[in-house]
Design an enzyme around this catalytic site. Structure first.
Site, short mmCIF file in Angstrom:
data_model
loop_
_atom_site.label_atom_id
_atom_site.label_comp_id
_atom_site.label_asym_id
_atom_site.label_seq_id
_atom_site.Cartn_x
_atom_site.Cartn_y
_atom_site.Cartn_z
N ALA A 57 -10.83 0.41 2.52
CA ALA A 57 -10.02 1.22 3.49
C ALA A 57 -10.26 0.02 4.80
CB ALA A 57 -10.34 2.24 4.27
N GLY A 82 22.59 -3.83 -18.47
CA GLY A 82 23.61 -3.54 -18.22
C GLY A 82 23.01 -1.86 -17.28
N ARG A 98 21.60 -6.35 -28.34
CA ARG A 98 22.63 -5.85 -27.92
C ARG A 98 24.06 -6.29 -27.88
NH1 ARG A 98 24.85 -0.87 -26.27
NH2 ARG A 98 26.11 -0.56 -24.17
N ALA A 116 -11.62 -10.90 19.04
CA ALA A 116 -11.41 -9.22 18.17
C ALA A 116 -12.25 -9.17 17.17
CB ALA A 116 -10.38 -8.48 18.33
N GLU A 171 -8.91 -11.25 -4.24
CA GLU A 171 -8.07 -10.61 -3.88
C GLU A 171 -6.65 -10.80 -4.81
OE1 GLU A 171 -6.18 -6.76 -1.44
OE2 GLU A 171 -8.53 -7.53 -0.66
#
Length: 392
Positions: free
Chosen positions: A135, A352, A281, A190, A255
């Site tokens: 978290a 399509g 197709r 910080a 990560e």
């Protein structure tokens, strides 16, 4: 795991493969074909992968392959985690949970946890009895981790945690959550005031908010987490106080490499789906594949997909060796995920009207890939990192 020889063709496919990697991959594929693929559409509709599936993965030795044998794992290298992310990713983006658990969350405990923490949690992580989450992100703080507001204030032999987290992968299922908190709100800079804590489900004051409804990756549970005067023992501190930001930065290389792997797998799958479709197709009396426009579009996509795979293979190999490749991983994360998102509408267009139908996998790929340039640090942040490393 001992390394053994593999064929030249297999080496070309993935230069880091050993015979053990191939055995793991083949076994995992068979397992997913039987235990995952037939149920995945249902899980997407239910927006959750059942815990029973996690336990089956653990029972068969597919979770946390890099965890040491001492704690129930297989002591495998990162190549095994890469295979886990690739093979689950081929099913769909909604299967990201086990790969994130194994390759992102659990390494924090193994790398920075005390011996007591490792013995307490790692065997369950391997068996699938314990599902993990990390978290970091908050409602007002995304990629700027130094700006988090969740606090953990020392009170005797305990810390009291207050705050809220959002967009948390595995947030609904998680039994163990690694929570990034400010233990010194006045720290300068910080980031030196950030520490990591282990919070278990059922701890008084900890609750889950909404199971978030996302545009894509539906089976991947994502949640809000709420901490209201959550008291945890000082023994729940992960590593040293004030070093949480450093730990996060150390693990973000892996990560982001996994995020790049996810983007690459999606791009490869979209290309394969589209190649198959345009050959079958027909329009105006011939297969769509025979039109030059189709050929040019797919030639461009195939080139970009191959470039991504070549770069990614090199980085995985270097990461296994222990090289510091934060700059190159940042390059791969932004370029590969951006490439995949850019090519998704092209592949859908070649399908399509059928490409817009949920029963066609390309539709799911189109919505799933949209988030990949955002998570694990936005692609804009990746470019900031690269620019700094260039001395700009």
């Amino acid at each position: 795991m001992a390394k053994t020889a593999v064929s030249n063709m297999q080496k070309k496919e993935r230069p880091y493969y050993t015979e053990e990697h191939l055995m793991f991959r083949d076994s995992l594929r068979k397992f997913l074909e039987k235990e995952c693929l037939p149920y995945f559409e249902q899980w997407e509709e239910e927006r959750l992968v059942p815990r029973e599936f996690w336990r089956k993965m653990g029972e068969n030795g597919f979770l946390c392959p890099s965890v040491s044998e001492e704690y129930g794992g297989a002591s495998g290298d990162f190549g095994f985690s890469a295979i886990l992310s690739e093979e689950t990713g081929r099913i769909g983006g909604g299967m990201a949970g086990p790969g994130a658990h194994s390759g992102i969350m659990v390494p924090y405990i193994e790398s920075f946890g005390s011996e007591k923490q490792k013995n307490q949690y790692l065997p369950g992580c391997v068996s699938g009895e314990i599902i993990t989450a990390i978290a970091m992100t908050e409602p007002g703080t995304g990629s700027d981790l130094a700006g988090i507001k969740t606090t953990a204030m020392k009170n005797g032999d305990e810390y009291i945690i207050n705050g809220q987290k959002t967009f948390i992968t595995n947030g609904i299922h998680a039994d163990v959550i690694i929570v990034a908190c400010k233990t010194d709100v006045n720290a300068q800079p910080a980031h030196k005031g950030i520490s990591l804590f282990i919070v278990e489900k059922g701890t008084p004051g900890f609750s889950r908010g909404r199971k978030l409804r996302k545009v894509g990756m539906h089976a991947q549970d994502t949640a809000e987490l709420i901490f209201e005067d959550v008291r945890v023992s000082a023994e729940n501190l992960l590593g040293n106080e004030g070093e949480g930001f450093k730990y996060l930065m150390e693990n973000l290389q892996q990560e982001r490499l996994l995020a790049a792997i996810g983007g690459q797998v999606a791009a490869e799958d979209m290309l394969e789906l589209t190649l198959s479709y345009v050959k079958e197709r027909e329009a105006f009396g011939k297969p769509i594949a025979k039109f030059q426009n189709t050929q040019f579009i797919l030639a461009e996509i195939a080139t970009e997909v191959q470039l991504g795979r070549t770069f990614l293979n090199q980085l995985i190999q270097r990461h296994i060796k222990g090289d510091q490749i934060e700059t190159e991983v940042s390059m791969a994360k932004w370029w590969i995920t951006d490439m995949a998102r850019r090519n998704a509408p092209k592949c859908m267009q070649l399908h399509g009207g059928y490409g817009y139908m949920e029963e066609y996998k390309i539709a799911r790929r189109y919505r799933d890939i949209a988030v990949s340039p955002i998570f694990a640090g936005t692609n804009e942040i990746m470019k900031v990192i690269i620019a700094k490393r260039m001395g700009l």
